[in-house]
Design a protein around this motif. Structure first.
Motif, short mmCIF file in Angstrom:
data_model
loop_
_atom_site.label_atom_id
_atom_site.label_comp_id
_atom_site.label_asym_id
_atom_site.label_seq_id
_atom_site.Cartn_x
_atom_site.Cartn_y
_atom_site.Cartn_z
N PHE A 164 0.83 -1.21 0.00
CA PHE A 164 0.00 0.00 0.00
C PHE A 164 0.86 1.26 0.00
O PHE A 164 0.54 2.24 -0.68
N ARG A 165 1.94 1.24 0.76
CA ARG A 165 2.79 2.43 0.87
C ARG A 165 3.51 2.72 -0.44
O ARG A 165 3.88 3.88 -0.69
N ASN A 166 3.72 1.70 -1.26
CA ASN A 166 4.42 1.89 -2.53
C ASN A 166 3.50 2.29 -3.68
O ASN A 166 3.99 2.56 -4.78
N LEU A 167 2.20 2.30 -3.44
CA LEU A 167 1.28 2.76 -4.49
C LEU A 167 1.47 4.26 -4.70
O LEU A 167 1.79 5.00 -3.76
N PRO A 168 1.29 4.73 -5.91
CA PRO A 168 1.49 6.16 -6.19
C PRO A 168 0.60 7.05 -5.32
O PRO A 168 -0.62 6.86 -5.26
N LYS A 169 1.22 8.01 -4.66
CA LYS A 169 0.46 8.93 -3.80
C LYS A 169 -0.47 9.81 -4.62
O LYS A 169 -1.49 10.28 -4.10
N GLU A 170 -0.13 10.04 -5.90
CA GLU A 170 -0.96 10.90 -6.74
C GLU A 170 -2.38 10.36 -6.91
O GLU A 170 -3.34 11.12 -7.02
N LEU A 171 -2.49 9.02 -6.92
CA LEU A 171 -3.82 8.43 -7.08
C LEU A 171 -4.71 8.73 -5.88
O LEU A 171 -5.88 9.10 -6.03
N GLU A 172 -4.16 8.59 -4.69
CA GLU A 172 -4.94 8.87 -3.49
C GLU A 172 -5.26 10.35 -3.38
O GLU A 172 -6.37 10.74 -2.97
N GLU A 173 -4.29 11.19 -3.73
CA GLU A 173 -4.54 12.63 -3.68
C GLU A 173 -5.64 13.04 -4.66
O GLU A 173 -6.50 13.87 -4.34
N ALA A 174 -5.64 12.42 -5.86
CA ALA A 174 -6.69 12.72 -6.83
C ALA A 174 -8.05 12.28 -6.31
O ALA A 174 -9.07 12.96 -6.52
N ALA A 175 -8.08 11.11 -5.64
CA ALA A 175 -9.34 10.63 -5.09
C ALA A 175 -9.85 11.56 -3.98
O ALA A 175 -11.05 11.84 -3.89
N LEU A 176 -8.94 12.08 -3.15
CA LEU A 176 -9.34 13.00 -2.09
C LEU A 176 -9.87 14.31 -2.66
O LEU A 176 -10.83 14.88 -2.15
N VAL A 177 -9.23 14.77 -3.72
CA VAL A 177 -9.70 16.00 -4.36
C VAL A 177 -11.11 15.82 -4.92
O VAL A 177 -11.95 16.74 -4.88
N ASP A 178 -11.41 14.62 -5.42
CA ASP A 178 -12.74 14.33 -5.97
C ASP A 178 -13.77 14.06 -4.89
O ASP A 178 -14.93 13.76 -5.20
N GLY A 179 -13.35 14.11 -3.62
CA GLY A 179 -14.30 13.95 -2.53
C GLY A 179 -14.42 12.54 -1.98
O GLY A 179 -15.35 12.24 -1.22
N ALA A 180 -13.49 11.64 -2.34
CA ALA A 180 -13.55 10.26 -1.84
C ALA A 180 -13.10 10.19 -0.39
O ALA A 180 -12.12 10.83 0.00
N GLY A 181 -13.82 9.41 0.41
CA GLY A 181 -13.45 9.19 1.79
C GLY A 181 -12.51 8.00 1.92
O GLY A 181 -12.17 7.33 0.95
N PRO A 182 -12.06 7.70 3.15
CA PRO A 182 -11.10 6.60 3.34
C PRO A 182 -11.67 5.24 2.95
O PRO A 182 -10.95 4.41 2.38
N TRP A 183 -12.95 4.96 3.25
CA TRP A 183 -13.53 3.67 2.89
C TRP A 183 -13.63 3.52 1.38
O TRP A 183 -13.31 2.48 0.83
N TYR A 184 -14.08 4.58 0.72
CA TYR A 184 -14.19 4.53 -0.74
C TYR A 184 -12.81 4.38 -1.38
O TYR A 184 -12.63 3.60 -2.32
N THR A 185 -11.83 5.08 -0.84
CA THR A 185 -10.46 4.98 -1.37
C THR A 185 -9.91 3.58 -1.21
O THR A 185 -9.24 3.05 -2.11
#
Length: 296
Positions: A164-185
Motif C-alpha cells: 500500500f505504501r508503494n502505491l502512487p500517492k498521486e492516485l490517493e490525492e486525486a481521489a481525495l480531491v474528488d471527494g472520496a473518503g477513506p472507505w471509498y479509497t
C-alpha cells in the motif's frame, strides 16, 4: 527493429530452459513419486523399488481411506476452516494494513502499533497460556479455535502495508480531491490495485490453514472435530488385522496394504486440494502486476 539472435543468446536461452525444466522436475517428481507409491503393491513399496511407475498398480489404499467416515468429516472440517480462516485473515489484514500504510502525521498511533506488531511477531506467550485462554473462552472443540488462533497473520499485514505504501500517492490525492473518503479509497482504489499482494497473502492463509495440524491436536478432544491434517497425523500407523473383521475379503484387502502405500495415499489426498487451488490464484499473480498507472 528486431535484432537477430546471436549464438551467445541462443546458448543462454537453452541453458535457461534446461535450468527451468530441472527446477520444475525437482518440484513435480516428489509428488509423482508419492502418487506412484500409493498406487503400488505392498511388497514393492516395502522393498523401496518403486520409481517413476507403479508396480502392481491398485487402488486398495485409496479404497481403505474412503471407507473411513472420519476421513470425510475431517475433510469437511478443513474446508470450513480454510473458508472461514482465509476470509477472516483477508478482512483483518486489509483493514489493519491500510491505516498502518499512512504516515505518522496522518495516523498518530502508527509507530506504537507497529512496535506492538513486531513484538508479537517475534515473541508469544507460549502454549499453556494460549490453551488456558482458549479454554476460558469456551472454544475447545470448536471450529472457531482453528480460525481465530491464526486470525491476524502479522507477516501478511506487513507485506500488504508495504505494498500500500508503494502505491502512487498521486492516485490517493486525486481521489481525495474528488471527494472520496477513506472507505471509498480503500475499496475502490487500493484493493483493485493490490491484487498481486492480496492474492499472495490469501494463498499463504489458505495453505497455512490447510496444512496446520497442531491446533487440532491440542484444542480438539473429539475425533470428529479433527481437521484433515490432524486426522492424518492421528491415524494408526501399524495395521493390526485383529482390529478388523476376519472375513476373507477384509483380510485380503489388508494383506495388500502396507504402511508406505497407505501413508503415501494420505499425503497425496491431503496435498491435492492445494494443487487444484493454486493455478486459479496464479493468474492473479500474472495479471495483477499490470494493474494501475499514474496519469501525468
Amino acid at each position: 527493429m528486431v535484432k537477430e539472435s546471436t549464438t551467445v543468446s541462443k546458448v543462454f536461452d537453452v541453458i535457461l530452459i534446461l535450468v527451468l525444466v530441472s527446477v520444475a522436475l525437482l518440484c513435480v517428481l516428489p509428488i509423482w513419486y508419492t502418487l506412484m507409491v500409493s498406487l503400488s503393491e505392498k511388497s514393492a513399496a516395502a522393498a523401496g523399488i518403486v520409481r517413476l511407475w507403479p508396480i502392481g498398480a491398485n487402488l486398495v489404499s485409496y479404497q481403505q481411506i474412503m471407507r473411513d467416515s472420519e476421513f470425510f468429516l475431517s475433510f469437511w472440517v478443513s474446508v470450513k476452516r480454510v473458508v472461514l480462516g482465509a476470509s477472516l485473515s483477508f478482512i483483518v489484514t486489509v483493514l489493519m494494513a491500510y491505516p498502518l500504510s499512512k504516515s505518522n502525521r496522518d495516523f498518530r498511533l502508527r509507530n506504537i502499533l507497529m512496535w506492538v506488531l513486531v513484538f508479537a511477531l517475534l515473541f508469544n506467550g507460549g502454549l499453556i497460556p494460549l490453551y488456558q485462554t482458549v479454554k476460558a473462552y469456551g472454544l475447545i472443540d470448536s471450529i472457531w479455535v482453528l480460525v481465530l488462533s491464526g486470525g491476524l497473520p502479522i507477516f501478511n499485514v506487513i507485506l500488504v502495508m508495504n505494498f500500500f505504501r508503494n502505491l502512487p500517492k498521486e492516485l490517493e490525492e486525486a481521489a481525495l480531491v474528488d471527494g472520496a473518503g477513506p472507505w471509498y479509497t480503500l475499496f475502490v482504489l487500493f484493493i483493485p490495485l493490490s491484487v498481486p499482494v492480496l492474492a499472495t497473502v490469501s494463498l499463504f492463509s489458505i495453505v497455512g490453514h490447510w496444512n496446520e495440524f497442531f491446533s487440532g491436536l491440542v484444542f480438539m478432544t473429539k475425533p470428529e472435530n479433527y481437521p484433515l491434517q490432524t486426522y492424518i497425523r492421528q491415524m494408526v500407523v501399524q495395521i493390526d488385522p485383529a482390529q478388523f473383521n476376519t472375513d476373507s475379503e477384509t483380510l485380503k484387502r489388508l494383506n495388500e496394504i502396507s504402511n508406505q502405500t497407505l501413508n503415501a495415499a494420505k499425503i497425496f489426498i491431503a496435498m491435492l486440494p492445494i494443487l487444484i487451488v493454486y493455478p486459479f490464484l496464479q493468474k492473479f499473480f500474472i495479471h495483477g502486476i499490470t494493474l494501475g498507472s499514474v496519469k501525468e
